[in-house]
Every structure is written in C-alpha cells, then in structure tokens.
Design a protein around this motif. Sequence first.
Motif, PDB file in Angstrom:
ATOM      1  N   SER A   1      16.877  52.500  38.900  1.00 16.75           N
ATOM      2  CA  SER A   1      15.835  52.850  37.931  1.00 16.75           C
ATOM      3  C   SER A   1      15.026  51.633  37.496  1.00 16.75           C
ATOM      4  CB  SER A   1      16.461  53.512  36.696  1.00 16.75           C
ATOM      5  OG  SER A   1      17.094  54.730  37.055  1.00 16.75           O
ATOM      6  N   GLY A   2      15.401  50.451  37.994  1.00  8.17           N
ATOM      7  CA  GLY A   2      14.618  49.251  37.733  1.00  8.17           C
ATOM      8  C   GLY A   2      15.050  48.431  36.535  1.00  8.17           C
ATOM      9  N   TYR A   3      16.149  48.807  35.889  1.00  6.31           N
ATOM     10  CA  TYR A   3      16.613  48.028  34.741  1.00  6.31           C
ATOM     11  C   TYR A   3      18.064  47.586  34.936  1.00  6.31           C
ATOM     12  CZ  TYR A   3      18.957  52.298  32.999  1.00  6.31           C
ATOM     13  OH  TYR A   3      19.754  53.395  32.872  1.00  6.31           O
ATOM     14  N   VAL A   4      18.498  46.654  34.106  1.00  4.47           N
ATOM     15  CA  VAL A   4      19.867  46.165  34.131  1.00  4.47           C
ATOM     16  C   VAL A   4      20.646  46.867  33.033  1.00  4.47           C
ATOM     17  CG1 VAL A   4      21.377  44.151  33.897  1.00  4.47           C
ATOM     18  CG2 VAL A   4      19.156  43.913  35.016  1.00  4.47           C
ATOM     19  N   GLY A   5      21.646  47.623  33.409  1.00  2.00           N
ATOM     20  CA  GLY A   5      22.461  48.343  32.430  1.00  2.00           C
ATOM     21  C   GLY A   5      23.502  49.171  33.142  1.00  2.00           C
ATOM     22  N   GLU A   6      24.586  49.476  32.457  1.00  2.00           N
ATOM     23  CA  GLU A   6      25.657  50.271  33.050  1.00  2.00           C
ATOM     24  C   GLU A   6      26.444  50.923  31.933  1.00  2.00           C
ATOM     25  OE1 GLU A   6      26.903  52.254  35.210  1.00  2.00           O
ATOM     26  OE2 GLU A   6      26.928  50.749  36.804  1.00  2.00           O
ATOM     27  N   THR A   7      27.007  52.090  32.197  1.00  2.00           N
ATOM     28  CA  THR A   7      27.823  52.727  31.170  1.00  2.00           C
ATOM     29  C   THR A   7      29.086  51.902  30.936  1.00  2.00           C
ATOM     30  OG1 THR A   7      29.022  54.116  32.760  1.00  2.00           O
ATOM     31  CG2 THR A   7      26.995  55.032  31.779  1.00  2.00           C
ATOM     32  N   LEU A   8      29.577  51.983  29.721  1.00  4.26           N
ATOM     33  CA  LEU A   8      30.768  51.228  29.375  1.00  4.26           C
ATOM     34  C   LEU A   8      31.960  51.666  30.224  1.00  4.26           C
ATOM     35  CD1 LEU A   8      31.839  49.042  27.525  1.00  4.26           C
ATOM     36  CD2 LEU A   8      32.133  50.760  25.724  1.00  4.26           C
ATOM     37  N   GLY A   9      32.001  52.947  30.566  1.00  6.41           N
ATOM     38  CA  GLY A   9      33.085  53.451  31.412  1.00  6.41           C
ATOM     39  C   GLY A   9      33.091  52.801  32.784  1.00  6.41           C
ATOM     40  N   GLU A  10      31.901  52.668  33.391  1.00  2.33           N
ATOM     41  CA  GLU A  10      31.807  52.034  34.707  1.00  2.33           C
ATOM     42  C   GLU A  10      32.152  50.553  34.629  1.00  2.33           C
ATOM     43  OE1 GLU A  10      30.929  52.926  38.184  1.00  2.33           O
ATOM     44  OE2 GLU A  10      31.999  54.527  37.132  1.00  2.33           O
ATOM     45  N   ILE A  11      31.723  49.893  33.556  1.00  2.00           N
ATOM     46  CA  ILE A  11      32.049  48.469  33.399  1.00  2.00           C
ATOM     47  C   ILE A  11      33.560  48.293  33.258  1.00  2.00           C
ATOM     48  CG2 ILE A  11      31.809  46.472  31.863  1.00  2.00           C
ATOM     49  CD1 ILE A  11      28.945  47.409  31.311  1.00  2.00           C
ATOM     50  N   ARG A  12      34.179  49.157  32.479  1.00  2.27           N
ATOM     51  CA  ARG A  12      35.640  49.093  32.341  1.00  2.27           C
ATOM     52  C   ARG A  12      36.326  49.336  33.681  1.00  2.27           C
ATOM     53  NH1 ARG A  12      35.209  52.690  26.870  1.00  2.27           N
ATOM     54  NH2 ARG A  12      35.442  50.990  25.335  1.00  2.27           N
ATOM     55  N   ARG A  13      35.782  50.269  34.462  1.00  5.80           N
ATOM     56  CA  ARG A  13      36.410  50.608  35.742  1.00  5.80           C
ATOM     57  C   ARG A  13      36.276  49.481  36.750  1.00  5.80           C
ATOM     58  NH1 ARG A  13      35.132  52.628  40.602  1.00  5.80           N
ATOM     59  NH2 ARG A  13      32.897  52.768  40.139  1.00  5.80           N
ATOM     60  N   LYS A  14      35.101  48.838  36.796  1.00  8.19           N
ATOM     61  CA  LYS A  14      34.812  47.827  37.815  1.00  8.19           C
ATOM     62  C   LYS A  14      35.250  46.424  37.419  1.00  8.19           C
ATOM     63  CE  LYS A  14      30.643  50.162  39.561  1.00  8.19           C
ATOM     64  NZ  LYS A  14      29.169  50.044  39.658  1.00  8.19           N
ATOM     65  N   ASN A  15      35.363  46.171  36.140  1.00  8.36           N
ATOM     66  CA  ASN A  15      35.519  44.814  35.653  1.00  8.36           C
ATOM     67  C   ASN A  15      36.965  44.569  35.240  1.00  8.36           C
ATOM     68  OD1 ASN A  15      35.169  42.336  34.409  1.00  8.36           O
ATOM     69  ND2 ASN A  15      33.184  42.877  33.548  1.00  8.36           N
ATOM     70  N   GLU A  16      37.684  43.860  36.064  1.00  7.60           N
ATOM     71  CA  GLU A  16      39.130  43.692  35.858  1.00  7.60           C
ATOM     72  C   GLU A  16      39.459  43.063  34.510  1.00  7.60           C
ATOM     73  OE1 GLU A  16      42.943  41.416  37.912  1.00  7.60           O
ATOM     74  OE2 GLU A  16      41.030  41.534  38.979  1.00  7.60           O
ATOM     75  N   ILE A  17      38.656  42.099  34.077  1.00  7.71           N
ATOM     76  CA  ILE A  17      38.966  41.399  32.831  1.00  7.71           C
ATOM     77  C   ILE A  17      38.883  42.350  31.636  1.00  7.71           C
ATOM     78  CG2 ILE A  17      36.623  40.606  32.274  1.00  7.71           C
ATOM     79  CD1 ILE A  17      39.894  38.560  31.957  1.00  7.71           C
ATOM     80  N   MET A  18      38.090  43.419  31.754  1.00  6.76           N
ATOM     81  CA  MET A  18      37.995  44.402  30.675  1.00  6.76           C
ATOM     82  C   MET A  18      39.263  45.253  30.567  1.00  6.76           C
ATOM     83  SD  MET A  18      34.960  44.287  29.097  1.00  6.76           S
ATOM     84  CE  MET A  18      34.490  45.927  28.564  1.00  6.76           C
ATOM     85  N   ARG A  19      40.103  45.190  31.615  1.00  2.13           N
ATOM     86  CA  ARG A  19      41.355  45.950  31.594  1.00  2.13           C
ATOM     87  C   ARG A  19      42.577  45.038  31.426  1.00  2.13           C
ATOM     88  NH1 ARG A  19      38.760  47.655  36.187  1.00  2.13           N
ATOM     89  NH2 ARG A  19      40.398  46.774  37.505  1.00  2.13           N
ATOM     90  N   THR A  20      42.339  43.738  31.263  1.00  5.28           N
ATOM     91  CA  THR A  20      43.441  42.781  31.138  1.00  5.28           C
ATOM     92  C   THR A  20      43.888  42.722  29.683  1.00  5.28           C
ATOM     93  OG1 THR A  20      42.497  41.491  32.957  1.00  5.28           O
ATOM     94  CG2 THR A  20      44.155  40.400  31.596  1.00  5.28           C
ATOM     95  N   GLU A  21      44.822  43.610  29.328  1.00  4.13           N
ATOM     96  CA  GLU A  21      45.204  43.761  27.926  1.00  4.13           C
ATOM     97  C   GLU A  21      46.194  42.705  27.451  1.00  4.13           C
ATOM     98  OE1 GLU A  21      45.868  47.654  26.360  1.00  4.13           O
ATOM     99  OE2 GLU A  21      44.945  48.604  28.093  1.00  4.13           O
ATOM    100  N   ASP A  22      46.809  41.983  28.367  1.00  2.00           N
ATOM    101  CA  ASP A  22      47.700  40.905  27.947  1.00  2.00           C
ATOM    102  C   ASP A  22      46.854  39.759  27.388  1.00  2.00           C
ATOM    103  OD1 ASP A  22      50.515  39.566  28.107  1.00  2.00           O
ATOM    104  OD2 ASP A  22      49.134  38.108  28.985  1.00  2.00           O
ATOM    105  N   ARG A  23      47.045  39.436  26.120  1.00  2.00           N
ATOM    106  CA  ARG A  23      46.184  38.474  25.437  1.00  2.00           C
ATOM    107  C   ARG A  23      46.207  37.107  26.109  1.00  2.00           C
ATOM    108  NH1 ARG A  23      43.864  37.281  20.320  1.00  2.00           N
ATOM    109  NH2 ARG A  23      44.383  39.341  19.514  1.00  2.00           N
TER     110      ARG A  23
END
Length: 376
Positions: free
Chosen positions: A303-325
Amino acid sequence: MAIRTISAAELHRKMDSGESLFILDVRNPEEYQDWKIEGNQLRSINIPYFDFLDDNDALYADLPKDTEIITVCAKGGSAQMVAELLEQRGYDVSVLEGGMLAWSQFYVPVTIVEDENLKLIQFNRLAKGCLSYMVISDGKALVVDPSRHVDEYLRVAEQEGAQIEHIMDTHLHADHITGGPELAQKTGATYYISASEMQGSDRPYEPLEKHSMIQFGQVNVKVLAIPTPGHTPGSMSFLVNDQFLLSGDTIFVGGLGRPDLGGKAREWAQALYDTVFRTIAQLSDDVLVLPAHYADIQEINASGYVGETLGEIRRKNEIMRTEDRETFTETVANSVGATPPNYEDIVSINRGVLSVSPEKATELEIGPNRCAIHHT
C-alpha cells in the motif's frame, strides 16, 4: 547539448512506477556502502568519480548502453562531470539534480486510512528512513515526529483544508532535527514532548506527562499517550482511536529501538522489556504499528507505507516473544550497531540548547538512520 537532469521527485516517480533503473553512484566507496539510493527495481553500482579521470576503458564494461544511466554524487557536481564523459561515449545518461543532498530532503506523503472519523497520512523521508504523521479530523490536524522541512506539512495541511493544532515528538530524536518547534511557531499549534527529554532546555513545550488523552475534531479523535521508555527514558507512543499506534522508535516493523544512546544500554533495555511485556502487551493484535523509522526498503508494504499489525510483529519478531528478562536484556543490549553520526549535536539542537544554520543542519543529517535493532 546540456546533460539531462532528473529531480528527486522525478526519480521517485520512476521508482514508484516499477521502471527498471540503473544508478551509477560516483561517491567514495565508504560513503556508498554507508548510504545509497535503494529500490526494488533499481540496480546500483559504485565507481568513484576520480577513477574516471584515468580514462580507463575497463571502467565502462559494466555500464549498459541500452538503459538510461542516472549518475549520483553528494551534491551533483561530480556526477555532472562523469555524465559528460559517458555521453561522449554514447551512453544515455542523466544526473540526479542536487545529488544525495537533494535526495535526503525528499518526502513522500502516503494516506494510510481515510474514513468518517479521520485521515491518517504518513510522510516518508526516503533517504533517511524517517517517518512522520499527520492525523486530520474535522478540519483540525495533529502532526507527530515532524522533520525540519516544515513546509512539507504546511503544504499538505493546506491541501487538506486543515489547521495544525497539535504537534508531538515521541522522543528526543538523535538522527535528525525535529521540525516540531518551528512548525508550532508557524501555526500557533501546541508542541508536546516528554519533560524528561527536555531537561536543561528553555524551549517552550507542553509536557506530555500532563496528558493521558488529547482530543480534537468534532468526532473526538483520541490520542492516548503511552509511556514507552527504552529507546530514550521519556519515549512516548500515541494510540489513535484504539487502532493506530504511533510508536516512535520503540517498536518497528522489523525490530526494537536501540537503548544505548544514553550510555546505559542494559538499564534502558530493562525499561524496554517492561514496555514490551507490560505496556504493549495490553494492546490487541489488530492494532496497526506505525513507527518513526525503518531500516530497509522492503518494509514499505504494497500500500506504499511502513506499518504492520502488532500481531504480525509479535509473530515475526523473535525478541517480542523473548519473555525471559535476562535473555531479552542481553540480546537487546548487545545488538546495537554504529551510533548515529553527530547524534550528540542533533540531540542538543532538538533540546534547544544549540543553534545551527540550515546548511550545518543539512550536513549533520547526512546519512541513514541507525535507530532500530532488527530481530526478524
């Protein structure tokens, strides 16, 4: 016959149309490797201009005779010289007018959404990977993270018949000079930023800490300020109508904001952990994340812009799922790259304790942004 020139806007139109392009960048190899024009249908090679002074036929071996060659340098002069040599040899050639300097100041506004409640526009400063936003409702506008070329926002606001009333910086930027205070001065709008970002400054601003909600327009567009420390201690994100998270440099499409620019990487990484797993964790997967930067042209969507749903970012981005502090802290603190050049001067300018000429400001901003840590 004079060599053809092509403006930054014309170059972008060619790129946007899907046309195959060939860029000959004649800057030094170090400059080219650090920062260059990129695009999906664009082929780019680097041959320093001084190599052409030797009149070596081998230099021309990789240059196409059946495709327009666009020569690029820092400001246009060296590219003009090389273009003249190429034309003498029968090549179809044009010069990027103003070079990388002009490219660094080119903006592309893209409408993300337009409905009965609001119109949301993303301004993409392509060469810097800097993103800023305008939210319009009922003839009133909010601008978030404006860069210093304020005429870009004034022009669009005029086109939209909107009065800019609110201007916000998500944080104290380190890679580019904010246009917030100047835009506020020219429009009479209120300039907001976190008070913790402006210590030692006598610049007029409204502390974001005083506001949990800022409403404007007849349809009550809601802008919720969410404290999201980590990139800088006073970073804020703005949730618009519970749908759009203007995330500053906290969360990117492909990574997280770097926490090291204050010299406290581990401490600020801990704060970023709390932001990700306490504050952001409360938001739903369908919230659209709209960051202040991107690092790769591939992050611009269909669509020509930079953006993504938070769900997709959580799914694709490993650090967003790294719950060990501890694992999160170590990973983030150890993943930072080169610091933004001149960032201390830029921070001082943005805090209002240093003033520079427009020419010096342009010089300080040259180069890519380096604000994201990628963990895709």
